[in-house]
Write a protein that holds these residues in place. Structure first.
Motif: not given
Length: 811
Positions: A503-522
């Motif tokens: 879904s994304s290529i490193p350093m390609a403008n506008g393609t890098i996505g993001a997710v919201t996570i909650a790591p277990e135990g942190f």
């Protein structure tokens, strides 16, 4: 008076041209990235409103809003004339039902955006109130000027025609003026559609519904009512935000409402660019101050020569204010001439900035230009410069001792004080030049190290091309089928070693996505329950194709599909961040973007670069694309032959799967890496190094002028010394000593200031600036010392060759 001293005038004008031109060029750079006002009526009155996390780490984030929050804020606010909402939309645009969709960007807007911004269509009409009441009902569109010209030949008969956006037919009702390119200074909007059409155009059901209060993808802009201050608006928004937190704790907890000016908003949205502009502006200002110091020193040197003239003017009735005005007028003429010539220097900088390449097919605007604003800035800098370098010498020249000056053959004002003042000026010039050069070397060494280390993935023999099934209105099942068919056939194509989907290529403008996570135990700080992390959806061949090694566990397989347990791969930085000293394999995190689903970590990938070559290590999550909803994907293929031949073969693969599927952003990884890393690095170094050389050159001229002037004032003394037996060498040592003292003083002060500048740079660019600056300082110190000593030696050598007979007659 200036024509009578062509040498003085030329040096002064050229010095200022360099200083003003450098600032003009950097202003054009800052204008394109940060300062250019919105193309709307009274842009200075437009403010940004939205919510941000109340946690300190997110205080510089962009202001965003959900549609329900927007309705509540607009309905309750009493301080704004109006609030409008919009969001950018990447979509496939087709001029008719038979045309192949073209990837472009437009805006989903609230009914009042255009009217609030003072924008009236040049053809047709704007939106009506009833076209913003029912979701998905009114498929009407206002075209941008560029697409109106390119796709329809500026034919006004376009009104009433049907165009297709993401496969949905829209009726054209108007055309926006050419001056209005949208509400984002870097993006040209090719169409404007009602926000109520979001359910028809946005692929994600939750995002497009306009009902989810926790989906914050809107930007709000507003204008204050007359007499209302930003502080009053902020106080009202704080109250509204607190009420929303109490009313909707599940979605609005720890969310503050904030109002910002357009500049504040842009700085918060892009801190790295803002920091880079601040650094370059500071360096350019240092060069300008060195130039002003040069001209100030020249004027101070001329003051004794013109002392008799000033005394005579006073004696025949001129007031001291009249003399100051005359001398400031001369300074202003010099500054304006320098400013006009500096426009040429500034234009050369603009030409350099225009070499920046953007690796995208989207209508991104990065316009570096010498427009009216740059001209006004240049003239304003020239006027201020005239006051800076001309006021003190003018005041001093207007206060001579009339008796002494009229009787003496030369100025009798305290020469020691004059020499001390000019000495401080020259030492300051050397110090400023040292700082600029040292900063340039810091930046060069730091970014060179990053390029030497590399991005952490393969850049050679990789070809990419991107496609988005939403542009041809594919269903989810059809999208999965298309991606599978293209990737399988690509792997079977001659000349292709391996291929992958991402879904994304490193350093390609506008393609890098993001997710919201909650790591277990942190354990997060109080009030925080999750965190955003960069993310990419990839298939089973991704890590082998791009060359990112797995340091633990496994990658993905075809069995990791929608029917299998959720799995993910994290990078080393994320694993060490949330599970330090533990085995990350088998650990889990909640994926808040997927209904709080638990995701098990099955692999750990080596940390690489994702957005910029000089970024600090960043958390990153890889998810199998078979377990996520298909969106735009990039085919990344490792080839063995000619890239153009490979690209043609892959295009045929896509045509065989669907001849109507648009293909965009087709290029090699090496080309992308060059655009996003090497070219940016070279441009930045060229700018900083150029500023450094300008500063040093001006400082050398200043030092040379001071030593030459001091030697000329001591001509009689030198003649007497030589007449009674002084050697040429002793005269050289005597004259050079003054210049050497100033050069060493400036060097020491400059090196001390450089250490502080290095610390500031490392704070702003922790991964892009040399951590060990001792080597840089060791390189700068002898180089500057040698150059400055040469500047002092040349006039000293000339003074040592004076004939004693001529010197004793000198007056």
């Amino acid at each position: 008076m200036l024509a009578a001293s062509p040498g003085f005038t030329s040096v002064a004008v050229l010095s200022l041209a360099i200083g003003i031109g450098a600032n003009c060029a950097i202003f054009s750079f800052a204008d394109a990235l940060l300062l250019r006002p919105l193309p709307v009526a009274r842009p200075g009155d437009v403010l940004t409103v939205g919510s941000r996390s109340a946690l300190g780490a997110m205080n510089l984030a962009s202001l965003v809003s959900s549609y329900p929050d927007y309705v509540d804020i607009a309905g309750r606010s009493q301080t704004f004339e109006g609030l409008a909402a919009f969001t950018l939309l990447t979509a496939g645009f087709a001029a008719d039902s038979t045309a192949t969709p073209k990837l472009t960007m437009g805006m989903l807007v609230s009914r009042n955006l255009l009217s609030l911004m003072g924008v009236e269509p040049t053809v047709g009409r704007s939106f009506r109130d009833d076209e913003h009441q029912v979701p998905g009902r009114d498929a009407v569109v206002i075209l941008g000027s560029a697409v109106f010209e390119q796709a329809f030949g500026s034919d006004a008969r376009v009104l009433g025609r049907a165009v297709r956006i993401n496969g949905v037919p829209f009726t054209v009702i108007g055309v926006a003026p050419a001056s209005f390119t949208g509400m984002n200074s870097a993006v040209r909007a090719d169409f404007f559609v009602p926000l109520m059409m979001s359910p028809q155009l946005v692929d994600d059901v939750k995002t497009g519904s306009l009902e989810a209060r926790d989906v914050r993808n809107l930007t709000l802009k507003g204008r204050l009512k007359p007499g209302v201050t930003q502080a009053q608006a902020q106080a009202e928004l704080t109250t509204i935000g607190a009420d929303l937190q109490r009313a909707y704790p599940a979605t609005n907890k720890n969310r503050d409402l904030v109002v910002r000016t357009e500049l504040q908003s842009r700085i918060a949205e892009d801190p790295p660019d803002a920091m880079m502009i601040a650094m370059l502006s500071t360096l350019a200002l240092a060069v300008l101050l060195v130039a002003c110091g040069n001209v100030g020193g020249l004027l101070a040197s001329r003051a004794p020569v013109r002392a008799r003239e000033m005394a005579l003017r006073l004696a025949i009735g001129a007031g001291r204010g009249r003399l100051v005005r005359q001398l400031l007028t001369e300074s202003l003429i010099i500054a304006i001439a320098g400013g006009l010539l500096g426009l040429g220097v500034g234009y050369a900088g603009v030409r350099l900035f225009r070499t920046i390449e953007l690796p995208t097919d989207l209508p991104i605007m990065l316009q570096f230009q010498m427009d009216r604003r740059a001209l006004l800035f240049s003239l304003a800098v020239a006027a201020v410069s005239a006051i800076v370098f001309g006021l003190v010498p003018a005041i001093q020249a207007a206060r001579p001792d009339l008796n002494a000056v009229m009787k003496a053959g030369e100025a009798v004002t305290p020469e020691r004080r004059r020499r001390w003042g000019r000495g401080v000026l020259v030492a300051g010039q050397v110090a400023a030049a040292v700082v600029v050069i040292t900063v340039a070397l810091f930046v060069y060494r730091g970014f060179s190290q990053q390029l030497t280390v590399g991005p952490g993935y393969r850049t050679d023999h990789l070809l990419m091309m991107r496609f988005d099934p939403r542009l041809v209105h594919y269903s989810e099942a059809r999208s999965r089928q298309f991606f599978q068919q293209v990737s399988d056939r690509a792997r079977e194509t001659a000349g292709i070693k391996t291929a992958t989907l991402t879904s994304s290529i490193p350093m390609a403008n506008g393609t890098i996505g993001a997710v919201t996570i909650a790591p277990e135990g942190f354990q997060f700080p109080p009030g925080q329950e999750d965190v955003r992390a960069l993310a990419s959806m990839v298939d089973e061949s991704y890590f082998d194709t791009i060359g990112i090694p797995l340091v633990a566990g496994r990658g993905f397989t075809r069995r990791d599909d929608e029917n299998a347990p959720r799995v993910g791969v994290v990078n080393q930085h994320l694993a060490e961040h949330y599970w330090p000293g533990q085995n990350p394999l088998g650990k889990r995190f909640r994926l808040k973007d997927a209904d709080n689903a638990w995701v098990e970590v099955v692999g750990v990938a080596k940390t690489s670069k994702y957005i910029f070559i000089a970024e600090t290590p960043t958390d990153f999550v890889y998810l199998p694309h078979r377990q996520t909803r298909p969106t735009a994907m990039t085919l990344l293929a490792q080839f063995t032959g000619d890239p153009s031949t490979t690209a043609a073969a892959l295009r045929q693969v896509v045509r065989d799967a669907d001849i109507n599927m648009p293909i965009f952003d087709s290029r090699t990884m090496a080309e992308l890496y060059r655009m996003r890393s090497i070219s940016v690095f070279n441009l930045l170094i060229t700018i900083v190094a150029g500023l450094g050389l300008m500063g040093l050159g001006l400082a050398v001229v200043g030092l040379y002028g001071l030593v030459a002037y001091a030697a000329s004032r001591r001509t009689r003394e030198i003649g007497i010394r030589m007449a009674i037996g002084a050697t040429n060498l002793s005269v050289v040592r005597m004259v050079v000593r003054q210049g050497a003292t100033l050069a060493l003083t400036g060097l020491v002060v400059g090196l001390a200031a450089s250490i502080g500048a290095g610390r500031l740079l490392r704070a702003a660019f922790p991964a892009g600036i040399d951590q060990q600056n001792v080597v840089s300082l060791a390189l700068v110190a002898p180089a500057v010392l040698i150059v400055t000593m040469l500047a002092a030696y040349v006039p000293a050598r000339r003074a040592s060759r004076i004939s004693p007979v001529q010197a004793l007659r000198y007056e």
